[in-house]
Write an enzyme that holds these catalytic residues in place. Sequence first.
Site, PDB file in Angstrom:
ATOM      1  N   ASP A   1      17.129  75.459  39.479  1.00  0.00           N
ATOM      2  CA  ASP A   1      17.913  74.468  38.742  1.00  0.00           C
ATOM      3  C   ASP A   1      17.084  73.905  37.599  1.00  0.00           C
ATOM      4  OD1 ASP A   1      20.048  74.724  40.441  1.00  0.00           O
ATOM      5  OD2 ASP A   1      19.431  73.075  41.756  1.00  0.00           O
TER       6      ASP A   1
ATOM      7  N   ASP B   1      13.186  68.940  40.440  1.00  0.00           N
ATOM      8  CA  ASP B   1      12.947  69.721  41.658  1.00  0.00           C
ATOM      9  C   ASP B   1      12.775  71.197  41.330  1.00  0.00           C
ATOM     10  OD1 ASP B   1      12.761  67.948  43.656  1.00  0.00           O
ATOM     11  OD2 ASP B   1      14.656  68.507  44.664  1.00  0.00           O
TER      12      ASP B   1
END
Length: 650
Positions: A504, A508
């Site tokens: 993504d 993170d």
Amino acid sequence: MADKYNNEHRYTADDIDLLDGIEGIRKRPAMYIGSTNASGLHHLVWEVLDNAVDEAMSGFGKTITVIIHKDGSVSVMDEGRGIPVDIHKKTGVPAVQLIFTTLHSGGKFSSKVYATSSGLHGVGATATNALSLYCDVTVYRDGQIYHLRFENGGKLKTPLEVLGNTKKHGTLVRFKPDPNVFSTVDFKWDTISNHLREKAFLLKGVKFVAIDERQNLKEEYYYENGILEYLNVLNENKRKIGDSIYYEGKENNIEMEIAFMYCYDDYNESIYSYANNVRTKDGGTHEIGFKTGITRAVNDFAVEHNLLKSKTKLEGSDIREGLTAIVSLRIPEEILEYEGQTKGKLGTPEAQTIVNNFVYSNFTYYLSENKEFAINLIKKCVASSEVRIAARKAKEEMRSNKKQKVEMIISDKLTPAQSKNYEHNELFIVEGESAGGNARTGRNGLFQAILPLRGKPLNTDSITLDRMLKNEEFATLINTIGAGYGQNFNVEDMHYGKVIIMTDADTDGAHIQTLLLTFFYNFMRPIITSGRLYVAMPPLYCVSKEINHKEIFEYAWDDESLKQAKEKVGRGATVSRFKGLGEMNAAQLWETTMNPKTRHLLKIGIDNPLVVEQRISVLMGKDIAARRKWVEENVDFSEIDNFEIGINNG
Ligand code: 28G
């Protein structure tokens, strides 16, 4: 036309040369500075800087300053003799003007003993001038301040003039890159600052000052002990075997500086070599000489002291596991040779014998004087030779037996590619099960394999091989790639031509990327150095509209392409921001991120070793605040500057 370059115009053969320089560079900038992306942009600074470095290397000027100004221009200053301003007889043009308008690779101006010139064709300051909106040159020399100015891609605007008197000496060059040439004109503080730091390590005793007036940043780099300090910085957080070793010498006018050390829990050899203060990333004769010298010294000592278990000698790779070395040579220009087009590989034959003998004799002496270290080192070398032999055996057995075995172990996680054309196949390492599912549906199953990751991978910064191997995720990855790990990793055995990390576009995702990069850097570094590791760049925006009950989509990776996408879709378009891969369906994922014809991939490479080490220690270290700060400041998800668009695998 020529009087733009020369007020007292006379048409001569050299005049044609004047035009050739600037216009050639403007026509095909990438040929001269490598590219027109961020890397090419920074090349403009390196070209000018190299001249200042040459002058310091000749013994003139102890400080070099680089300033990034608020208007996006850059200044480079040295305290050398100042570029000569006398009139060149043939052309009637001041020497300083020639230096900024002609290609001088052929040694026309070069009678200097050493020359750096990291440029591809010795274009030097001319490339910088040709690709700038303006370029101001000020020379402090013979008690006077001289000035000339070029504008609009190297056209002489203000001919050489005297501005006044001075007691200073040196050169000041200020230029502003042409935004019509470069895809970005945003100079990066980290890139410039780290580059100056690298130079400071290589030129002990010269101070490098980096200033960013946009952000009020300033760094000074000065290293009395040069590459020895460089070596220690590169291995700051590692467990060392013995001390750092440093040799300095001169033979046949070649100056050598060599620093190296061994570390535990490091399965790589990291040799950073330089010729005339410019990195030779593809090695060459000096590196070969260094390796041979080390190998001979260790083997001779081991044989002499009966430290080998069998009669066969250690291989070079056994002796280089865990070795970090910096090999810096200064070679007179007459015998400076490169192999290949990019000056990444030293060719000077003398360098090989000279370094080989120099390292052999010094290290042989060192080993005999430091017996405890020598015995420790050879124990470690013997251990890695045993691992190497065992790995080779296992590989042969696997070849003769059934190799289905390995694929069975991994089959529940991996969705393999159907083709056995390994070079053409691609492995996607995908964050999360749901994105993994979409990738599986959306992929081209012929050559694309999917390996989903559960959660965050293990942090492999300075961990032992054993601990890494106990991690299921990495064990699977090693089996999947099929080319071994650590010292015994072999790119030729890879089951994939490309390994692509797909996460993504959030913090993170960036963290997972870094954890994976750390793993590859530590245990499969040749994947990176051979250019087979990539990060997939999913789009940041989706522009959509419903027409006749059919939804049309356009995707965008940055503000520029967003503008284009909006224009294409027209009025009534909805713009949404993609946060994760999971927001796309399988078809969208294929179209935007996996299809070789339309996707954007970022190729991972190792540029400046200092940057890599710094990233790893900040990003992998325990200081979470430092990590968050770094990610916020440096991970620009809209950065699409280095990507390869649509690599067609067909
Ligand atoms: C600040 C940004 C970049 C430079 C010098 C100094 C000399 C020089 C540069 O000479 C042509 C070829 C060899 C004499 C050399 C000055 C000898 C005597 C120089 C720079 C003529 C080039 N006095 N400083 N070039 N040489 N700094 N900084 O570019 O024969 S370039």
